[in-house]
Design an enzyme around this catalytic site. Structure first.
Site, PDB file in Angstrom:
ATOM      1  CB  VAL A 299      55.631  22.198  43.832  1.00  0.00           C
ATOM      2  CG1 VAL A 299      54.343  22.174  43.003  1.00  0.00           C
ATOM      3  CG2 VAL A 299      56.784  22.688  42.986  1.00  0.00           C
ATOM      4  CD  GLU A 304      50.686  25.272  42.525  1.00  0.00           C
ATOM      5  OE1 GLU A 304      49.547  25.126  42.992  1.00  0.00           O
ATOM      6  OE2 GLU A 304      51.630  24.524  42.794  1.00  0.00           O
ATOM      7  CG  ASP A 346      20.613  62.237  51.305  1.00  0.00           C
ATOM      8  OD1 ASP A 346      20.961  62.835  52.319  1.00  0.00           O
ATOM      9  OD2 ASP A 346      21.208  62.314  50.220  1.00  0.00           O
ATOM     10  CG  ASP A 650      25.306  65.798  49.663  1.00  0.00           C
ATOM     11  OD1 ASP A 650      25.271  66.278  50.812  1.00  0.00           O
ATOM     12  OD2 ASP A 650      24.287  65.584  48.982  1.00  0.00           O
TER      13      ASP A 650
END
Length: 923
Positions: A299, A304, A346, A650
């Site tokens: 554990v 967890e 662009d 495009d």
């Protein structure tokens, strides 16, 4: 209502596809001027909205149940079951074993609730963000062209379409000029198919009728008008929508890395737990006790809270990007943004405002300045008479309209460039309505990026006039003479050179330049070749499009981050270079300027060489096909490429790029669909901000990985030390491990996922493409922080036991000294983790540089963890559960000392890192 009906009933004797175009209006109870507001309201009452139903979602209980299928959850559920079985087999039964089983189940339930809440929240957020993207179309209503939401369409609406538009409903074309649609989404056809308004045979299916187009497809080329035949679920696309919507989403690389990490951690946890079990059996420990101890080790190694913290970090990143006007459509974009190395951008609208204002008109060897800005009528053209014919032709050769803006003034419905031409024509005294009435349009050859031209054909009196506008080079190729003060002069070599020099002078001033030409032909319907050859040049129009004020700083930020910026523009090289200099993309004397013609003459290996020769590179007068080649060449060189686009053509480059970025305000529907990120404000600065946030998200994921796993190291090492030292008991119970992980670790880990970007996050180079989350550097930091923490708490535990003077063999599980030592171990880890959470806020910068209070949520989470630890120590009910005892001030001082030592050593490590290995900067 979302369920809508088609106007055309299934029992119609003659399908609408077989009806002549002029009669379609009658069949669908409409008119060329469109529906009236009253008709729209009446039809919506019976037909509902033009939208598809939301895809079927899992019921809430199924979505909650899915949280228990995570590998970490499965491991813990199995561990809880085995622990409960061990409790049943014990004689006498120990309540602590039962408490451990219950605690593990509580951990699983808490994680499931957190994961479910985050998934539900993320889904709601995604829906809200998608609603921010404009989904509109142009229709004729009440005799005017209007822009309306797609969902407001009703059967009988007249829809106006052009290249790049998504088809918003099932339509019957009544006008079509060079019209083609991309049916790939509906039929799988790989090539655009031509469509016309001519009647089709009644016997063929609607999908095969050449005058029918359908929702879900897009306009590949041309212009046209169509009447809405069916909307919503009654469309062809609506009938297959539910099947398509149910298709599973593919996992992303980050999700696969997390899944692989979960398998690796679970395997290590099981292996180490089994080894500890086998090592304790020969020491004489009871079988069940040894098994429970091994479960505690396992554990301790299972993080967890990792799935929940991962979800929170990604959700916060997406929300932050949306606040910076960058809508991320897929998780993959968040991952890739952190490693972007090249941005192909662009110019118009992305680097500039896309607020076109004509400032110069050139004709007959003279420039005519224009005053006024924006789309308002204020301003005038100097000496307007000689340029009225030019401006009239330019205004007629377009499809834009000026309409009233919601906040007052005017806005452009359509292309911004065409809107600017309408404005300057008005300033020159051109009565456009009268011109349109005197010369009605009879044909159109739409603009396409290959020709770089648009042509309209008008019937004026007894002749036919063709008006052409476009890139100066493209228009001049078709010109044979020039209009010079009302007289025609042959465009010989000398005059051609003079004209080209005039256009270049406008472009060198940063203006976007359009050439305008005219030809009068004898026939009523000239071909495109005839209309665009033998032209008479009327002159040039120069438009100012100022750079966005925020772009220059964004460019500087990208340069510091090691990101290369390449302008890919369809504009004139001189215009592009002028804008590039103003925003900082070009800083030296002579950048490398590559035109589309040069690209056509360059093979792929040559293009790759070209890309490596200069970091200041401009591609001008290029087509979308050229942009695709540039992106592919960069990727072959190992670059992570983000590319912007707004047009339908495009789409291939946007899909092929690592991050396709579409314009949300001015982009076409096709471009937005092909992209993984949409800029709601169209600004380059939003790309830079998204890259910064993308880096931050990835860094935050790593931060809580280090935080969680360093805690696991601090929990595991004391257990291993006790085993090798022959200590008969354990220094940390499994139920305490769960209390640390869930009570003190989860909330700080969630808060780390919300950590703002570090000040120097854009002063670092992009992360390597193949770098994994759990890299060697991450593992070293886990071991460094976890090792310091583990050494401190292990020493504190054995120091407390040793200082009591009691022999190891005399200690029992209920002995006060042992319970105090257990409590010190747990408190030491909790306090150390609080200091680890502070240290994890930065990778290289000092915590005191960014400030202790920069993440209030983290401080609050840490305070809650410390408060919970105090409750575990002092409250009797919690003492019974966790087997703890009250701590005195000296014990807390020891725990705090461990944390302070850890923070001091981590600050020293960062100082060494900053001074010995400074990050590479790009000047």
């Amino acid at each position: 209502m979302t369920s809508v009906a088609a106007v055309e009933p299934e029992t119609t004797a003659v399908p609408v596809q077989a009806v002549p175009a002029a009669d379609v209006y009658v069949v669908l109870a409409s008119a060329p001027a469109g529906l009236s507001a009253g008709q729209v309201a009446a039809r919506r009452t019976t037909a509902g909205f033009n939208e598809l139903p939301a895809p079927g979602r899992r019921r809430l209980w199924r979505r909650l149940a899915r949280q228990f299928t995570d590998l970490f959850a499965i491991v813990l559920i199995v561990a809880a079951g085995i622990t409960f079985l061990a409790y049943l087999l014990q004689s006498p039964r120990e309540v602590g074993t039962l408490q451990l089983a219950v605690a593990i189940i509580c951990v699983v339930l808490l994680n499931a609730v957190i994961g479910f809440a985050q998934e539900y929240s993320a889904e709601r957020t995604a829906q809200a963000l998608q609603a921010m993207v404009p989904h509109t179309c142009r229709v004729m209503r009440d005799g005017e062209r209007q822009e309306v939401p797609v969902r407001d369409l009703v059967p009988g609406d007249v829809v106006v379409l052009e290249a790049g538009d998504a088809v918003p409903a099932d339509l019957r074309l009544v006008e079509a000029r060079d019209f083609a649609v991309d049916n790939a989404a509906l039929t799988g056809e790989s090539e655009p198919v031509h469509r016309s308004s001519e009647p089709a045979p009644a016997s063929i299916p609607a999908l095969q009728a050449r005058n029918r187009i359908f929702m879900g497809t897009s306009v590949a080329s041309g212009v046209g008008r169509g009447l809405v035949v069916a909307t919503g679920v009654e469309t062809e696309f609506g009938r297959i929508f539910r099947l398509a919507a149910a298709a599973p989403q593919p996992t992303t690389p980050l999700q696969r890395q997390i899944a692989a990490m979960a398998r690796w951690v679970s395997l290590v946890a099981l292996t180490v737990g089994a080894a500890m079990f086998l090592m304790r059996l020969p020491t004489g420990q009871p079988f069940v006790a040894s098994f429970v101890f091994a479960l505690g080790v396992m554990v301790a190694l299972v993080p967890e809270g990792l799935p929940a913290t991962l979800s929170v970090s990604l959700a916060i990143g997406v929300r932050r990007m949306a606040r910076r006007h960058a809508l991320v459509k897929r998780l993959l974009a968040v991952e890739a943004l952190g490693s972007t190395t090249v941005i192909c951008t662009d110019k118009t609208g992305t680097l500039t405002k896309a607020e076109m204002t004509v400032t110069q008109v050139w004709a007959a060897g003279r420039a005519h300045p224009v005053s006024g800005v924006g789309y308002g009528p204020e301003g005038e053209v100097t000496d307007p008479v000689p340029v009225r014919a030019l401006l009239s032709a330019a205004a007629l050769c377009g499809n834009a309209r000026l309409v009233a803006a919601a906040g007052g003034g005017r806005r452009v419905l359509g292309d911004a460039t065409e809107g600017a031409l309408l404005v300057v024509a008005g300033k020159a005294g051109v009565d456009l309505a009268a011109e349109e009435a005197a010369a009605p349009r009879v044909a159109e050859f739409p603009f396409d990026p290959t020709r770089k031209l648009m042509t309209t054909v008008h019937r004026a009196g007894g002749h036919t006039a063709c008006y052409v506008k476009g890139a100066p080079g493209a228009v001049l190729r078709g010109c044979v003479d020039v209009d010079w003060d009302g007289r025609s002069r042959p465009l010989d070599a000398g005059l051609r050179a003079e004209v080209i020099a005039a256009g270049d002078a406008l472009a060198a001033g940063g203006l976007r330049v359009l050439a305008v030409a005219r030809r009068v032909v004898a026939g009523a319907r000239p071909s495109q070749e005839e209309a665009e050859s033998g032209l008479t040049l009327l002159g040039f129009v120069g438009m100012a499009d100022p750079p966005r004020p925020e772009v220059a700083e964004a460019v500087r930020m990208c340069r510091r981050a090691g990101i290369r910026i390449i302008m890919v523009s369809g504009d004139h090289p001189l215009t592009a270079e002028a804008v590039a200099r103003r925003v900082g993309i070009v800083r030296r004397g002579n950048p490398v300027v590559v035109t589309g013609d040069r690209l056509d003459d360059t093979d792929d290996p040559g293009l790759e060489v070209l890309l490596s020769t200069s970091d200041e590179l401009l591609f001008c007068r290029v087509s979308p096909e050229h942009k695709m080649r540039v992106v592919a060449a960069l990727q072959r060189r190992g670059e992570i490429v983000a590319v912007t686009g707004d047009g339908a053509n495009d789409a291939p480059a946007l899909k092929h790029a690592d991050i396709g970025v579409a314009m949300g305000a001015s982009g076409t529907d096709v471009a937005r669909e092909a992209s993984v990120m949409v800029l709601l404000d169209d600004s380059f600065a939003s790309i830079a901000a998204a890259v910064k946030l993308g880096r931050s998200v990835y860094h935050n994921i790593r931060k809580f990985l280090v935080y969680v796993f360093s805690s696991n190291v601090g929990e595991l090492v004391p257990l291993l030390a006790a085993t090798f030292a022959g200590f008969p008991l354990v220094p940390l119970l499994a139920v305490q491990v769960l209390a640390i992980d869930l009570g003190s670790d989860v909330l700080p880990a969630l808060a780390l996922g919300a950590e703002p970007p570090e000040p120097d996050v854009m002063d670092r180079p992009p992360r390597p493409r193949r770098e994994r989350l759990m890299s060697l550097a991450v593992a070293r930091r886990i071991l460094f922080l976890g090792g310091i923490q583990a050494a401190g708490v292990t020493a504190a535990f054995f120091w407390h036991v040793h200082s009591s003077g009691i022999a190891y063999a005399d200690l029992t599980a209920d002995h006060p000294v042992y319970r105090e030592a257990l409590t010190i171990t747990q408190a030491g880890i909790v306090v150390s983790q609080f200091f680890v959470s502070l240290a994890m806020r930065t990778d290289r910068q000092s915590l005191f540089t960014v400030g202790l209070f920069g993440n209030p949520a983290l401080l609050a989470a840490g305070a809650l963890g410390l408060a919970f630890m105090a409750g575990v120590s002092y409250l009797e009910p919690l003492q019974d559960i966790f087997h703890t005892a009250p701590l005195d001030a000296a014990d807390w001082a020891v725990a705090a000392g461990c944390g302070v030592l850890l923070l001091a050593m981590e600050e020293g490590r960062k100082w060494v890192l900053r001074h010995r290995r400074p990050e590479r900067r790009t000047s």
